[in-house]
Motif scaffolding. Structure first.
Motif, PDB file in Angstrom:
ATOM      1  N   ALA A 121       0.521  -1.724   0.088  1.00  0.00           N
ATOM      2  CA  ALA A 121      -0.044   0.118  -0.167  1.00  0.00           C
ATOM      3  C   ALA A 121       0.781   1.094  -0.106  1.00  0.00           C
ATOM      4  N   PHE A 122       0.731   2.966  -0.754  1.00  0.00           N
ATOM      5  CA  PHE A 122       1.363   3.612  -0.772  1.00  0.00           C
ATOM      6  C   PHE A 122       0.237   4.635   0.008  1.00  0.00           C
ATOM      7  N   ILE A 123       0.475   5.182   0.889  1.00  0.00           N
ATOM      8  CA  ILE A 123      -0.165   7.473   1.029  1.00  0.00           C
ATOM      9  C   ILE A 123       0.740   8.046   0.710  1.00  0.00           C
TER      10      ILE A 123
ATOM     11  N   ASN B 231      -2.425  16.792 -12.449  1.00  0.00           N
ATOM     12  CA  ASN B 231      -1.658  15.254 -12.982  1.00  0.00           C
ATOM     13  C   ASN B 231      -1.386  14.531 -11.725  1.00  0.00           C
ATOM     14  N   TYR B 232      -1.459  14.737 -10.605  1.00  0.00           N
ATOM     15  CA  TYR B 232      -0.702  13.926  -9.397  1.00  0.00           C
ATOM     16  C   TYR B 232      -1.344  12.752  -9.810  1.00  0.00           C
ATOM     17  N   ASN B 233      -2.766  12.022 -10.459  1.00  0.00           N
ATOM     18  CA  ASN B 233      -3.469  10.772 -10.533  1.00  0.00           C
ATOM     19  C   ASN B 233      -2.166   9.729 -10.857  1.00  0.00           C
TER      20      ASN B 233
ATOM     21  N   PHE C 108       0.532   8.855  -8.894  1.00  0.00           N
ATOM     22  CA  PHE C 108       0.002   7.382  -7.801  1.00  0.00           C
ATOM     23  C   PHE C 108      -0.602   6.420  -8.791  1.00  0.00           C
ATOM     24  N   LYS C 109      -1.018   6.445 -10.312  1.00  0.00           N
ATOM     25  CA  LYS C 109      -1.299   5.238 -11.456  1.00  0.00           C
ATOM     26  C   LYS C 109       0.279   4.565 -11.625  1.00  0.00           C
ATOM     27  N   LYS C 110       0.864   5.447 -11.557  1.00  0.00           N
ATOM     28  CA  LYS C 110       2.142   5.104 -12.236  1.00  0.00           C
ATOM     29  C   LYS C 110       2.568   4.179 -11.248  1.00  0.00           C
ATOM     30  N   ASN C 111       3.049   4.863 -10.440  1.00  0.00           N
ATOM     31  CA  ASN C 111       4.041   3.994  -9.124  1.00  0.00           C
ATOM     32  C   ASN C 111       2.464   3.024  -8.384  1.00  0.00           C
TER      33      ASN C 111
ATOM     34  N   PHE D 157       5.811  -7.631  -7.139  1.00  0.00           N
ATOM     35  CA  PHE D 157       4.910  -7.906  -5.643  1.00  0.00           C
ATOM     36  C   PHE D 157       3.722  -7.945  -5.985  1.00  0.00           C
ATOM     37  N   GLY D 158       2.922  -7.797  -7.041  1.00  0.00           N
ATOM     38  CA  GLY D 158       1.485  -8.087  -6.647  1.00  0.00           C
ATOM     39  C   GLY D 158       0.813  -8.419  -7.060  1.00  0.00           C
ATOM     40  N   ASN D 159       0.370  -6.776  -6.009  1.00  0.00           N
ATOM     41  CA  ASN D 159      -0.771  -6.398  -5.460  1.00  0.00           C
ATOM     42  C   ASN D 159      -0.325  -4.988  -4.700  1.00  0.00           C
ATOM     43  N   SER D 160      -1.216  -3.484  -4.742  1.00  0.00           N
ATOM     44  CA  SER D 160      -0.733  -2.898  -4.588  1.00  0.00           C
ATOM     45  C   SER D 160      -2.140  -1.905  -4.439  1.00  0.00           C
ATOM     46  N   THR D 161      -2.408  -0.903  -4.043  1.00  0.00           N
ATOM     47  CA  THR D 161      -3.588  -0.165  -2.690  1.00  0.00           C
ATOM     48  C   THR D 161      -2.937   1.330  -2.931  1.00  0.00           C
TER      49      THR D 161
END
Length: 215
Positions: free
Chosen positions: A125-127, A141-143, A146-149, A157-161
């Motif tokens: 997860a990324f905060i 263009n911040y979104n 977030f989507k690139k990362n 890693f397989g999963n991320s939110t």
């Protein structure tokens, strides 16, 4: 079960750090062992293009550079979930977080005709915290950041939110700074109301990470 959080903010006991702590509190309450690591406490650099991780007939499961980030990367190899946190500076994560991501992800990014992989699935997860208001994110263009990362992290890693926290309380005393475009009283009120909800979301995110691991 071990969950590690990486703080990419230079400010301790402030927005990003607080949210990461809340996330780990949720994971801890659910039963996880947790650890928080502050990148700005470490002496390290980003990727130097040594390409040791791309040598033929050599299996390198982590970055070959030998500095204070090395034991952190070794801990991540053994963890069950990973939480990253960073404020947004000039439209991207902090320099320290960027350097960390280079070192973390590049060794597992394959140059061969095979998928990039960490070797096992780790929930991540990324905060993100930022001074910008929510309505401005599409315009700056911040979104896309977030989507690139998320794409890069998921590929390895397989999963991320991720969780986005906007309009944060940036200064301890707004009267000391030349910042007339921001209203300190409104930001303080938001910190006492909306930010508490953000902290609760981070807490539940930690619990969710642990429960996903158990499935």
């Amino acid at each position: 079960m071990k969950i590690i959080a990486i703080n990419g903010s230079p400010r301790k006991n402030w927005n990003t750090h607080i949210l990461l702590e809340k996330c780990l509190d949720g994971a801890k309450e659910a039963g996880a062992e947790t650890e928080l690591i502050h990148l700005y406490d470490l002496n390290f650099k980003g990727c130097t293009s040594c390409f040791v991780c791309k040598l033929k007939d050599v299996t390198v499961e982590k970055c070959a550079m030998n500095d204070e980030l090395k034991p952190v990367l070794e801990k991540i190899r053994a963890c069950d979930a990973l939480v990253l946190g960073s404020p947004v500076y000039f439209g991207d994560v902090t320099g320290e977080m960027r350097s960390f991501l280079e070192r973390l992800l590049f060794p597992y990014s394959s140059y061969e005709l095979k998928p990039s992989s960490f070797g096992k699935t780790i929930n991540t997860a990324f905060i993100y915290t930022m001074n910008a208001p929510k309505f401005a994110l599409p315009f700056v263009n911040y979104n896309l950041i977030f989507k690139k990362n998320r794409k890069n992290i998921t590929r390895i890693f397989g999963n991320s939110t991720y969780q986005v926290v906007t309009s944060t309380y940036q200064f301890d005393d707004y009267n000391k700074y030349a910042i007339s475009v921001f209203n300190g009283e409104k930001r303080l009120k938001r910190r006492e109301t909306v930010f508490k909800k953000d902290c609760r979301k981070a807490f539940l995110l930690g619990k969710k990470l642990y429960n996903i691991i158990r499935l």
